[in-house]
Design a protein around this motif. Structure first.
Motif, PDB file in Angstrom:
ATOM      1  N   ASP A  79       0.884  -1.160   0.000  1.00 26.03           N
ATOM      2  CA  ASP A  79       0.000   0.000   0.000  1.00 26.03           C
ATOM      3  C   ASP A  79       0.920   1.207   0.000  1.00 26.03           C
ATOM      4  N   PHE A 159      -5.478   5.229  20.377  1.00 31.11           N
ATOM      5  CA  PHE A 159      -4.943   5.956  21.539  1.00 31.11           C
ATOM      6  C   PHE A 159      -4.736   7.436  21.255  1.00 31.11           C
ATOM      7  N   ILE A 163      -4.350   9.701  14.770  1.00 30.92           N
ATOM      8  CA  ILE A 163      -4.326   8.561  13.840  1.00 30.92           C
ATOM      9  C   ILE A 163      -5.694   7.888  13.730  1.00 30.92           C
ATOM     10  N   GLY A 240      -4.601  -1.175  10.377  1.00 27.91           N
ATOM     11  CA  GLY A 240      -5.077  -0.638  11.648  1.00 27.91           C
ATOM     12  C   GLY A 240      -5.029  -1.566  12.834  1.00 27.91           C
ATOM     13  N   TYR A 326       2.875  11.653  19.947  1.00 28.13           N
ATOM     14  CA  TYR A 326       1.588  11.039  20.343  1.00 28.13           C
ATOM     15  C   TYR A 326       1.549  10.673  21.825  1.00 28.13           C
ATOM     16  N   MET A 386       9.913   8.088  10.243  1.00 24.63           N
ATOM     17  CA  MET A 386       9.463   9.407  10.715  1.00 24.63           C
ATOM     18  C   MET A 386      10.628  10.211  11.295  1.00 24.63           C
TER      19      MET A 386
HETATM   20  N1  LLP Z   1      -3.771   2.007   5.105  1.00 25.65           N
HETATM   21  C1  LLP Z   1      -3.922   3.342   5.171  1.00 25.65           C
HETATM   22  C2  LLP Z   1      -4.732   4.007   4.143  1.00 25.65           C
HETATM   23  C3  LLP Z   1      -3.319   4.078   6.197  1.00 25.65           C
HETATM   24  O1  LLP Z   1      -3.476   5.395   6.242  1.00 25.65           O
HETATM   25  C4  LLP Z   1      -2.537   3.406   7.169  1.00 25.65           C
HETATM   26  C5  LLP Z   1      -1.875   4.145   8.243  1.00 25.65           C
HETATM   27  C6  LLP Z   1      -2.398   2.004   7.056  1.00 25.65           C
HETATM   28  C7  LLP Z   1      -3.029   1.342   6.019  1.00 25.65           C
HETATM   29  C8  LLP Z   1      -1.567   1.207   8.020  1.00 25.65           C
HETATM   30  O2  LLP Z   1      -2.057   1.269   9.312  1.00 25.65           O
HETATM   31  P1  LLP Z   1      -1.416   0.319  10.449  1.00 25.65           P
HETATM   32  O3  LLP Z   1      -1.714  -1.127  10.065  1.00 25.65           O
HETATM   33  O4  LLP Z   1       0.027   0.560  10.488  1.00 25.65           O
HETATM   34  O5  LLP Z   1      -2.112   0.730  11.675  1.00 25.65           O
HETATM   35  N2  LLP Z   1       2.485   7.435  12.663  1.00 25.65           N
HETATM   36  C9  LLP Z   1       1.432   6.824  13.456  1.00 25.65           C
HETATM   37  C10 LLP Z   1       0.556   5.909  12.646  1.00 25.65           C
HETATM   38  C11 LLP Z   1      -0.045   6.551  11.405  1.00 25.65           C
HETATM   39  C12 LLP Z   1      -0.896   5.628  10.599  1.00 25.65           C
HETATM   40  C13 LLP Z   1      -1.251   6.249   9.298  1.00 25.65           C
HETATM   41  N3  LLP Z   1      -1.972   5.400   8.414  1.00 25.65           N
HETATM   42  C14 LLP Z   1       2.074   6.126  14.656  1.00 25.65           C
HETATM   43  O6  LLP Z   1       3.288   6.217  14.817  1.00 25.65           O
HETATM   44  O7  LLP Z   1       1.379   5.522  15.474  1.00 25.65           O
END
Ligand code: LLP
Length: 431
Positions: A79, A159, A163, A240, A326, A386
């Motif tokens: 993705d 949390f 996000i 997510g 965060y 990041m």
């Molecule tokens: N798909 C889309 C469209 C997204 O925007 C994201 C994450 C994911 C998949 C992947 O999500 P995950 O499986 O990793 O939860 N920097 C933040 C997290 C930002 C997430 C942004 N989008 C942190 O350090 O917690």
């Protein structure tokens, strides 16, 4: 489940001794465990085994070429959210037909890049973006495969509000109430081919309830689209799934109390979408990489004041910004364990000149000395990607471990290279 554990009181990544690695590479550095990456990928892949599916690893979590290539070897797609990520995915060997392109602000150039590569689908986040994709596709004489990203207006209970993306008041997706009309419009566009529907509700989600609520809404919507005569091949459920950041020493399988497992989410996917004859897409990021990585840092000074104890380390908010941004929690483990060590309340802080520069606050920490190494756990996701160079602190190296073997997968940036990015305007550059 992760592969960071103590052998003879020394923290190891798989069979690689992190104290030795720190001596060899210098601190700070990120270390990733191949076995953990692969295991997480496989657990997620297997959770959907009974349905046609594509795991599109959300590479924003960690986009190092070696991480991508490792996952691609096991069959992962990607993705991506920028032309840069698209280029990285292709370069690492992710096949274009397993790439989805998400994000609210794709530029015409990026759209053209993706069309040229032949990606699986664009996840479209607004009507103007749909027009832009149609226009670029028309200019290239091709058809663009699209899914609309719908916003189900579900609170992901993450949390951090920063996000939480599935609520109506965020910039993400198209409200379900408008989406039907836009699908009809898309169907009438000459260079658009509707192939699916997409949704992503947030990150670090620790309960199945938000997924359940969102899946129900999405299922109803898919049935309504079908009734309107749209053909959908793909249902993209986004990422997510949350991971444990605490009590990491407990076996991952036992951490079910507050962390749903990929298999639990897989069951839910079957329950809500199993009978629709579609190919399921998932976009896990954190669930694959978070607990596959640590940030190793060295204690520089112990500073005791009347108010607090500070453990000053050589890693800082520019290297790992999650605690600052965060107030995220990362466990911090000593690389050399001493069970007899006394524990004290302390803040673990970096050298950056901001009060917000901390890796942990008011934490019970073992009595460490200057020179000791510490591992900031669960740093594989949204860590190195990041990072920045604030205070002219060069980007730190990334190391990949495989059993007892390791390799530097990104060398430490040099101060010269960093300064070398700047240019003098003619009026200052007098030779
Ligand atoms: N798909 C889309 C469209 C997204 O925007 C994201 C994450 C994911 C998949 C992947 O999500 P995950 O499986 O990793 O939860 N920097 C933040 C997290 C930002 C997430 C942004 N989008 C942190 O350090 O917690």
């Amino acid at each position: 489940m992760h592969h960071f554990s103590y052998h003879h009181n020394v923290l190891c990544a798989e069979q690689t001794n992190l104290a030795q690695l720190a001596a060899d590479v210098g601190t700070p550095f990120y270390a990733y465990s191949t076995a953990t990456l692969v295991r997480h990928y496989q657990v997620i892949d297997q959770s959907l085994a009974a349905l046609p599916h594509v795991v599109c690893y959300s590479m924003k979590a960690n986009s190092n070429q070696a991480v991508l290539a490792t996952l691609a070897q096991w069959g992962s797609g990607a993705d991506v959210v920028s032309g840069g990520e698209l280029a990285r995915a292709l370069r690492a060997g992710v096949p274009a037909h397993k790439i989805v392109f998400s994000g609210v602000g794709k530029t015409p150039y990026e759209i053209a890049q993706a069309l040229k590569a032949g990606i699986l689908q664009f996840n479209v986040e607004s009507e103007p973006e749909l027009h832009a994709i149609n226009t670029v596709a028309e200019s290239m004489g091709v058809s663009a495969p699209i899914a609309l990203r719908v916003n189900p207006d579900v609170d992901s209970e993450s949390f951090s509000e920063k996000i939480n993306t599935g609520k109506a008041d965020t910039k993400f997706g198209i409200p379900l109430t408008d989406a039907k009309k836009i699908y009809a419009h898309a169907a009438s566009m000459k260079n658009i081919k509707i192939v699916g529907v997409d949704m992503h509700i947030g990150s670090q989600i620790l309960s199945l309830d938000p997924f359940r609520a969102a899946y129900q809404r999405l299922r109803d919507f898919v049935l309504a689209l079908r009734a309107d005569g749209h053909q959908l091949t793909y249902i993209d459920l986004g990422g997510g799934l949350g991971v444990p950041y605490e009590e990491l020493h407990a076996p991952y399988e036992n951490a079910t109390a507050n962390t749903p497992q990929p298999a639990d989410l897989g069951k839910l996917v079957h329950e809500y979408f199993g009978d629709l004859g579609c190919t399921m897409i998932v976009e896990p990021g954190r669930a694959i990489v978070a607990n596959a990585g640590v940030l190793v840092t060295q204690v520089m000074y112990i500073k005791k004041t009347a108010h607090k104890n500070f453990i000053i380390v050589d890693a800082a908010m520019n290297d790992l910004i999650r605690p600052t941004l965060y107030e995220a929690y990362h466990e911090i483990w000593p690389v050399m364990k001493n069970d007899a060590a006394q524990k004290n309340l302390a803040d673990v802080v970096g050298p950056v000149c901001e009060t917000g520069d901390f890796l942990a606050q008011d934490r019970m920490m073992p009595d460490v000395q200057a020179g000791d190494f510490l591992a900031v756990m669960s740093a594989g996701a949204y860590g190195a990607v990041m990072a920045g160079t604030y205070n002219t602190r060069p980007l730190v190296p990334e190391v990949m471990v495989k059993g007892g073997d390791w390799a530097i997968i990104r060398p430490r940036q040099t101060v010269d290279a960093l300064i070398g990015l700047d240019r003098m305007p003619g009026w200052l550059d007098q030779g």
